[in-house]
Design a protein around this motif. Sequence first.
Motif, short mmCIF file in Angstrom:
data_model
loop_
_atom_site.label_atom_id
_atom_site.label_comp_id
_atom_site.label_asym_id
_atom_site.label_seq_id
_atom_site.Cartn_x
_atom_site.Cartn_y
_atom_site.Cartn_z
N ARG A 152 0.80 -1.23 0.00
CA ARG A 152 0.00 0.00 0.00
C ARG A 152 0.83 1.27 0.00
N ALA A 153 2.00 1.25 0.63
CA ALA A 153 2.79 2.47 0.77
C ALA A 153 4.27 2.15 0.62
N LEU A 154 5.00 3.13 0.13
CA LEU A 154 6.46 3.01 0.02
C LEU A 154 7.08 4.08 0.91
N ARG A 155 8.12 3.67 1.65
CA ARG A 155 8.72 4.59 2.61
C ARG A 155 10.22 4.73 2.37
N ALA A 156 10.75 5.87 2.76
CA ALA A 156 12.18 6.14 2.61
C ALA A 156 12.98 5.14 3.44
N GLY A 157 14.16 4.79 2.94
CA GLY A 157 15.04 3.89 3.66
C GLY A 157 14.76 2.42 3.43
N THR A 158 13.78 2.11 2.59
CA THR A 158 13.39 0.71 2.37
C THR A 158 14.35 -0.01 1.44
N PHE A 159 14.82 0.68 0.41
CA PHE A 159 15.61 0.04 -0.62
C PHE A 159 17.07 0.48 -0.54
N GLY A 160 17.97 -0.48 -0.82
CA GLY A 160 19.40 -0.22 -0.70
C GLY A 160 19.99 0.46 -1.92
N SER A 172 0.55 5.71 -1.78
CA SER A 172 1.40 6.81 -1.34
C SER A 172 2.87 6.41 -1.42
N ILE A 173 3.68 7.38 -1.81
CA ILE A 173 5.13 7.20 -1.88
C ILE A 173 5.76 8.32 -1.05
N GLN A 174 6.37 7.95 0.05
CA GLN A 174 6.95 8.95 0.94
C GLN A 174 8.10 9.68 0.24
N PRO A 175 8.20 11.01 0.44
CA PRO A 175 9.34 11.73 -0.13
C PRO A 175 10.65 11.10 0.30
N GLY A 176 11.56 10.96 -0.65
CA GLY A 176 12.86 10.38 -0.35
C GLY A 176 12.93 8.87 -0.52
N THR A 177 11.83 8.23 -0.90
CA THR A 177 11.84 6.77 -1.06
C THR A 177 12.91 6.31 -2.04
N GLU A 211 18.21 1.69 -12.57
CA GLU A 211 18.04 1.84 -14.01
C GLU A 211 16.61 1.60 -14.47
N GLU A 212 15.88 0.76 -13.74
CA GLU A 212 14.49 0.52 -14.12
C GLU A 212 13.60 0.52 -12.90
N LEU A 213 12.52 1.31 -12.96
CA LEU A 213 11.55 1.40 -11.87
C LEU A 213 10.16 1.20 -12.45
N ASP A 214 9.49 0.17 -12.00
CA ASP A 214 8.16 -0.14 -12.53
C ASP A 214 7.13 0.00 -11.42
N LEU A 215 6.33 1.06 -11.53
CA LEU A 215 5.24 1.34 -10.60
C LEU A 215 3.89 1.20 -11.30
N GLY A 216 3.87 0.56 -12.45
CA GLY A 216 2.66 0.45 -13.24
C GLY A 216 1.58 -0.39 -12.57
N ASP A 217 0.36 -0.21 -13.06
CA ASP A 217 -0.77 -1.01 -12.61
C ASP A 217 -0.94 -0.92 -11.09
N ASN A 218 -0.87 0.30 -10.58
CA ASN A 218 -1.20 0.60 -9.19
C ASN A 218 -2.37 1.58 -9.21
N PRO A 219 -3.59 1.06 -9.28
CA PRO A 219 -4.75 1.92 -9.58
C PRO A 219 -5.12 2.91 -8.48
N HIS A 220 -4.45 2.83 -7.33
CA HIS A 220 -4.72 3.80 -6.26
C HIS A 220 -3.65 4.90 -6.21
N LEU A 221 -2.70 4.84 -7.12
CA LEU A 221 -1.63 5.85 -7.14
C LEU A 221 -2.12 7.04 -7.95
N ARG A 222 -2.66 8.03 -7.26
CA ARG A 222 -3.30 9.16 -7.93
C ARG A 222 -2.46 10.42 -7.94
N VAL A 223 -1.52 10.53 -6.99
CA VAL A 223 -0.75 11.76 -6.84
C VAL A 223 0.72 11.42 -6.64
N THR A 277 9.56 13.06 -6.39
CA THR A 277 9.51 11.61 -6.23
C THR A 277 10.70 10.90 -6.87
N PHE A 278 11.10 11.35 -8.07
CA PHE A 278 12.15 10.64 -8.81
C PHE A 278 13.47 11.42 -8.88
#
Length: 372
Positions: A63-71, A86-91, A99-111, A116-117
Amino acid sequence: GRLAALLLAALAWVPGGSPACPALCTCYVSPPTVSCQANNFSSVPTGLPPGARRLFLQNNVIRALRAGTFGPSTVTLWLYSNNISSIQPGTFRHLPALEELDLGDNPHLRVLAPDTFHGLRRLQALHLYRCQLASLPSAIFRGLHSLQYLYLQENGLLYLQDDLFADLANLSHLFLHGNRLRALSEGVFRGLPSLDRLLLHANRLATVHRRAFRGLARLTILYLFNNSLAALPGDPLAALPALQFLRLNANPWACDCRARPLWAWFRRTRVSSSPVPCASPPHRRGTDLRQLRPRDFDGCPEEDEEEDEGKDEDDGDGGGGGGGAVAVVGTPGRALGRPGTLPAAPPSAFYRDGLPPHDLRGSPPPPPPSVP
């Protein structure tokens, strides 16, 4: 001692080895890969190995992505088909290798937040298809100088502001089909000298500024079918010297005096094009606009000087003619690194006419067993 340490490090990536691999996930040694797809995770699993280069988290209910999760070693990150809202600032801020980030097919990602990037200087492919994005912040793609593939199709985008893509000098594929765009402004595609494929079909386009395509000198494929276009005033296609494939069908083309710039462009260029059936006036309905004759424009006023000047300016900047039922576009990320496969298929293998198959990509095949 050193050999023992290497063996322990390898075991940390082997299923059933050390707890360094999150529960219900599978980890592989070479390249360091963590596969946690389709496990009903509602959040990103904790304890992801910090050295992982490829993270497959698709087909969960995150449901949510938070900063500090990924190395910082992450190169490929698949998060498609989740419930991300929701995607927390700094995630993604400290992922310099991504090189590749796939956030597709997340129908609740409106904003999306404007930053973010930011900082993803090596990002080559960004997937944001099939979300519910109605708009994009002006600075959302700023600094993504390495980006080559941008997937924005099947959202709810209502408009694109000028200079939205201005930093994407290396972008070659831009997918905007299946949105709700009504107009293309003069500066909407400014800063895209490398763009090769532009898919704008299945929108609600009624207006295209006569300079909207200026600067797209390398564009070879342009899809404008299934929109609300009655005319292309001022001949915006004159700005496309490299165009090879063009699709204009399924628009309500008016084959009166308004059709003359487009008709004249077809006479000057040799492109592969879809039919361009007239919708009006009634006596020309069903006629192909390209088959009109010079006498059909008798009595039409001459083009004004401003339009002629616009054509002259555009001819120096950009693009030519074309389009048809060609295999186009693709999703390079699939070639960038599925476990156990080689990057053999070009992007064109993944789409036909810009329309994705029902299941664009299933679960990646299992990697071969790693040898410690």
